[in-house]
Design an enzyme around this catalytic site. Structure first.
Site, PDB file in Angstrom:
ATOM      1  N   HIS A  63       0.841  -1.204   0.000  1.00 47.61           N
ATOM      2  CA  HIS A  63       0.000   0.000   0.000  1.00 47.61           C
ATOM      3  C   HIS A  63       0.871   1.247   0.000  1.00 47.61           C
ATOM      4  CE1 HIS A  63      -3.011   2.891   1.966  1.00 47.61           C
ATOM      5  NE2 HIS A  63      -3.359   2.717   0.722  1.00 47.61           N
ATOM      6  N   HIS A  64       0.624   2.118  -0.956  1.00 54.45           N
ATOM      7  CA  HIS A  64       1.326   3.403  -1.040  1.00 54.45           C
ATOM      8  C   HIS A  64       0.305   4.528  -1.049  1.00 54.45           C
ATOM      9  CE1 HIS A  64       4.974   1.510  -3.378  1.00 54.45           C
ATOM     10  NE2 HIS A  64       5.000   1.222  -2.085  1.00 54.45           N
ATOM     11  N   GLU A  65      -0.069   5.013   0.118  1.00 60.49           N
ATOM     12  CA  GLU A  65      -0.909   6.218   0.165  1.00 60.49           C
ATOM     13  C   GLU A  65       0.034   7.411   0.039  1.00 60.49           C
ATOM     14  OE1 GLU A  65      -4.383   7.163   0.462  1.00 60.49           O
ATOM     15  OE2 GLU A  65      -3.237   8.970  -0.019  1.00 60.49           O
ATOM     16  N   HIS A 110      -6.223   4.481  -6.105  1.00 60.13           N
ATOM     17  CA  HIS A 110      -7.431   5.169  -5.633  1.00 60.13           C
ATOM     18  C   HIS A 110      -7.219   6.684  -5.749  1.00 60.13           C
ATOM     19  CE1 HIS A 110      -9.646   1.874  -3.247  1.00 60.13           C
ATOM     20  NE2 HIS A 110      -8.948   1.330  -4.220  1.00 60.13           N
ATOM     21  N   GLU A 111      -8.302   7.370  -5.969  1.00 54.96           N
ATOM     22  CA  GLU A 111      -8.303   8.843  -6.103  1.00 54.96           C
ATOM     23  C   GLU A 111      -7.491   9.354  -7.293  1.00 54.96           C
ATOM     24  OE1 GLU A 111      -7.151   7.737  -2.841  1.00 54.96           O
ATOM     25  OE2 GLU A 111      -9.236   7.414  -2.360  1.00 54.96           O
ATOM     26  N   GLU A 162      -9.970   3.158  -8.144  1.00 52.57           N
ATOM     27  CA  GLU A 162     -11.239   3.437  -7.472  1.00 52.57           C
ATOM     28  C   GLU A 162     -11.873   4.579  -8.286  1.00 52.57           C
ATOM     29  OE1 GLU A 162     -12.688   4.094  -2.946  1.00 52.57           O
ATOM     30  OE2 GLU A 162     -11.181   5.463  -3.698  1.00 52.57           O
ATOM     31  N   GLU A 211     -15.999   2.354   0.638  1.00 51.87           N
ATOM     32  CA  GLU A 211     -15.526   3.084   1.820  1.00 51.87           C
ATOM     33  C   GLU A 211     -16.517   4.157   2.277  1.00 51.87           C
ATOM     34  OE1 GLU A 211     -12.024   5.443   1.183  1.00 51.87           O
ATOM     35  OE2 GLU A 211     -12.706   6.154  -0.754  1.00 51.87           O
TER      36      GLU A 211
HETATM   37  C1  NOJ Z   1      -8.781   6.296   0.397  1.00 54.83           C
HETATM   38  C2  NOJ Z   1      -8.887   4.986  -0.267  1.00 54.83           C
HETATM   39  O1  NOJ Z   1      -9.952   4.950  -1.184  1.00 54.83           O
HETATM   40  C3  NOJ Z   1      -9.041   3.930   0.786  1.00 54.83           C
HETATM   41  O2  NOJ Z   1      -9.251   2.667   0.198  1.00 54.83           O
HETATM   42  C4  NOJ Z   1      -7.811   3.926   1.651  1.00 54.83           C
HETATM   43  O3  NOJ Z   1      -7.983   3.006   2.676  1.00 54.83           O
HETATM   44  C5  NOJ Z   1      -7.571   5.303   2.269  1.00 54.83           C
HETATM   45  N1  NOJ Z   1      -7.594   6.297   1.260  1.00 54.83           N
HETATM   46  C6  NOJ Z   1      -6.229   5.385   2.963  1.00 54.83           C
HETATM   47  O4  NOJ Z   1      -5.205   5.246   2.040  1.00 54.83           O
HETATM   48 CA    CA Z   2     -11.254   6.691  -2.160  1.00 53.34          CA
END
Ligand code: NOJ
Ligand code: CA
Length: 764
Positions: A429-431, A499-500, A518, A524
């Site tokens: 996971h890379h936020e 995502h985003e 996403e 979510e």
């Molecule tokens: C938004 C993402 O859509 C979600 O899946 C994720 O858990 C959170 N950001 C944190 O990264």
């Molecule tokens: Ca999202």
């Protein structure tokens, strides 16, 4: 002879008329039903689209306004028209079917602003003509066109102020829309007439994610699904958006004309281009039924063929995640509550007090690995594994994560080894927290770390205000960032689910390591998701590529998890139906293991269902109401993820995924040797979902092989099931029945409000 001479005269006049404007040049779709007309009227290019003689798009202007020179909006003459046609069948690496037909007729018009007819600050227009070509491709199910700028031109480097492309609608159509926004696509849809967008826009805009950056009270996003009073399903979107800003639409609600509204960069420009170059394709899908709209491959077809030579490392993935714990509020991404402010490299995590709620801890991750492995999944996502989550959200922090350093209670090497021994790959996971600058700083090292430990998929995220400041989520530079991540990932044999990130425009055809996005309101959003939302997404967001919608919630009353939790508008069978009605090669079972453990009989469908298909049939559908889909699994990729784990140095050999066990009718403890000796059964899956209205559907099983008996396992809402959060809420009530059926059988299925169904069919 006289006839021939007359014909010659007519042709000559026609081509002269084309040069000087007046008579349109035309193009027909392969089936002859759609007709495109293009003409230059008083120097302004414009197109129109008819279906069977009736207008679908009224005359619509084309062009650009530019910086430092006269606009590409007048003084044009038509210099040349070239025709071509194309018919090819191609095979996607993964998808809704094994083969896709790409069949179109093409017209390329070359337009010129002659020397001296326009001015530019560099005086180039005094020496050379300005050349703009427009390439039209007409399919049986719609139109694609794009602007092209050849190098031999007065226009080489140019900055776009506005794209002027119009889409003039023929009436006040019904539309399923989300508000135009430079930063988020996470909205509920509004169903309304075009004329109502203005009055409903504010309410729609409040009902979304964050940050909000609207630009017009009649601005909407693409893919925009519409329906005319004549029953045509129209969809405006774009394809192959590369090195260009994303297109929104702004409606003139006096005359129902949409105009392209590009996402500006930090300085306000809407694209900096360098010839030779092209714009993305602008698309208008035209279908006579909702099911045809779901079957359209217009967007994929307008993208370039696969750019990767070796795709052997790309595979479909069914996964679970240490994720819903954080979304639901049960756990935290953060490890400690000690630090109001984190500085990477300075903050001392080794001596921090654990907060006791950190989800990605060794024991919990092992618990998920055990459950995912025992139930034949391919992979497990873990969020909150890396330092920095204490102050990641909404702080506009550049150096927010390093994507390398695990929290003290997350033993990355040991957990990977444990997972691989059980046949599970971990998903990284890379936020980025929308700091694209910071992510690019660490990207190479982060991907190298993944390679070192055998991670082959990453989930990215772009929550918050984009850094560099002033950029939006869909401007040209940020679209280039997303694309850079995909192409760099491909070099590392990494599959990406962002995502985003910007809503997809079919680029997954060219880079099939882009296995998910996403880029819309997903699970979510829990109780905030409106009934019917999931019946609109396949018409809109999914036209551009698969969605990581993260379905599979079995404990739909979030109040059972945390005191502030609320009831989601869904039922267990609605959740099951999503595995068939939504296409994604990356499909999650999002709920907790302990929630599945309470309903192992219903969970069996999620275990059994495949995620990659050689055939898809859209049986019944209406956006905003319901969808019923049937799909046939693709055998060649069925066990690909599991075999991939088997090849890891420390991986357990001979892993068989659960969907493979279902198709080959193998026991739970089957090994790869058992698979070698087994023959596949013919298998289909059918899924249905509905909005707030209960619905009865009859599914004709005429797609099954004639003369063959199948066992149907039917997962249906119980009579008293109800997905509407009122006093009769009863989302977990379902029945599971087995029946022997043939291709002559019909299944009568009842869907409760916000409900659905799922059926697996296996030849006996
Ligand atoms: C938004 C993402 O859509 C979600 O899946 C994720 O858990 C959170 N950001 C944190 O990264
Ligand atoms: Ca999202």
């Amino acid at each position: 002879m006289k006839k021939l001479a007359t014909l010659f005269l007519v042709l000559t006049l026609a081509s002269l008329a084309n040069v000087f404007g007046g008579t349109p040049v035309t193009l027909k779709s392969p089936d002859g039903k759609l007709e495109l007309k293009f003409e230059v009227v008083d120097g302004v290019p414009q197109y129109a689209l008819d279906r069977e003689g009736k207008p679908v798009v009224l005359p619509s202007k084309m062009g650009f306004t530019l910086e430092w020179r006269d606009d590409l909006a007048h003084a044009f003459v038509l210099k040349d028209t070239k025709y071509d046609s194309f018919d090819e069948t191609w095979e996607p690496v993964w998808g809704e079917e094994a083969q896709i037909r790409n069949h179109y007729n093409e017209m390329l018009v070359t337009l010129e602003q002659p020397i001296g007819s326009v001015e530019s600050m560099d005086h180039s227009t005094e020496k050379k003509a300005t050349v703009m070509q427009i390439r039209f491709r007409l399919y049986d199910d719609g139109l694609g066109f794009r602007y092209e700028f050849p190098m031999e031109n007065a226009l080489v480097y140019f900055w776009i102020k506005e794209e002027l492309t119009e889409f003039a609608m023929t009436g006040d159509h019904k539309a399923w829309w989300i508000p135009g926004d430079y930063d988020t696509q996470e909205y509920n849809f509004t169903e309304s007439r075009l004329s109502q967008i203005r009055e409903l826009w504010d309410a729609g805009h409040k009902d979304g994610g964050w940050p909000w950056t609207g630009f017009s009270p009649t601005g909407v996003q693409t893919a925009l699904q519409m329906k005319t009073d004549d029953g045509l399903y129209l969809n405006i979107h774009e394809a192959a958006t590369l090195d260009y800003p994303t297109m929104h639409l702004d409606l003139n609600d006096k005359n129902m004309v949409f105009r392209a509204w590009l996402s500006p960069d930090a300085t306000g420009y809407k694209g900096r281009l360098q010839a030779p170059c092209t714009s993305p394709w602008r698309t208008v899908m035209v279908c006579t039924s909702a099911t045809d709209a779901l079957a359209s491959r217009l967007i994929l077809n307008l993208n370039e063929p696969c750019a990767l030579e070796d795709v052997s490392w790309i595979h479909p993935v069914k996964y679970m995640g240490v994720w819903w714990e954080m979304i639901s509020g049960k756990s935290t991404w953060a490890y400690t509550n000690d630090f109001p402010s984190v500085k990477l490299g300075e903050t001392d995590y080794a001596h921090a007090t654990p907060n006791g709620t950190h989800g990605a801890n060794n024991a919990n991750v092992r618990r998920y690995i055990d459950f995912a492995a025992a139930n034949g999944f391919d992979a497990l996502l873990i969020e909150g594994w890396n330092i920095g989550w204490e102050d990641w959200y909404a702080k506009q922090k550049d150096f927010v994560f390093d994507f390398l350093t695990p929290y003290p209670d997350f033993d990355l090497p040991a957990l990977n080894k444990y997972a691989h021994e059980k046949g599970i790959r971990l998903i990284m996971h890379h936020e980025s927290s929308a700091s694209t600058l910071n992510y690019e700083r660490w990207l190479e090292k982060a991907y190298t770390l993944m390679n070192q430990y055998g991670y082959d998929a990453v989930k990215g995220g772009y929550v918050g205000t984009i850094i560099p400041f002033g950029e939006g989520h869909y401007s040209q530079p940020i679209n280039n960032h997303y694309h850079y991540c995909i192409t760099e990932a491909a070099k590392h044999h990494i599959m990406v689910n962002s995502h985003e990130a910007v809503r997809p425009t079919g680029l997954c055809r060219t880079w099939p390591n882009m296995i998910g996005n996403e880029s819309a309101m997903g699970t979510e959003f829990r109780e905030r998701i409106n009934p019917g939302h999931t019946t609109i997404l396949p018409f809109t967001r999914l036209q551009g590529g698969p969605m990581d919608y993260t379905p599979g919630i079995f404990e739909t009353d979030m109040g059972k998890i945390v005191p502030w939790g609320q009831k989601m508008k869904t039922t267990i069978c609605n959740q099951l139906g999503l595995y068939v009605t939504f296409y994604s090669p990356l499909q999650m079972a999002a709920d907790f293991p302990e929630h599945y453990a309470q309903h192992m009989d219903a969970f069996q469908f999620i275990k059994d269902v495949a995620v990659d298909w050689d055939k898809s049939l859209y049986l019944e559908a209406e956006p905003g109401a319901y969808i019923v889909t049937a799909r046939h699994p693709k055998l060649s990729t069925l066990n690909k993820a599991a075999e991939g784990v088997g090849t890891l140095a420390d991986g357990k050999k001979g892993v068989v995924s659960n969907a493979t066990k279902f198709v080959y009718d193998l026991p739970d403890d089957a090994t790869i040797e058992d698979l070698w000796h087994a023959t596949p059964h013919d298998v289909w899956y059918v899924g249905g979902i509905t909005d707030e209205n209960a619905r009865d559907v009859e599914v004709k099983l005429d797609f099954l092989k004639p003369g063959v008996k199948y066992e149907a396992t039917i997962y249906a809402d119980a009579k008293d099931a109800n997905g509407i959060p009122d006093e009769h809420y009863n989302a977990q009530a379902y029945t599971i029945t087995k029946k022997t059926v043939t291709n002559k059988s019909k299944l009568k299925l009842h869907m409760t409000p916000c409900g659905g169904f799922a059926v697996s069919l296996r030849a006996l």
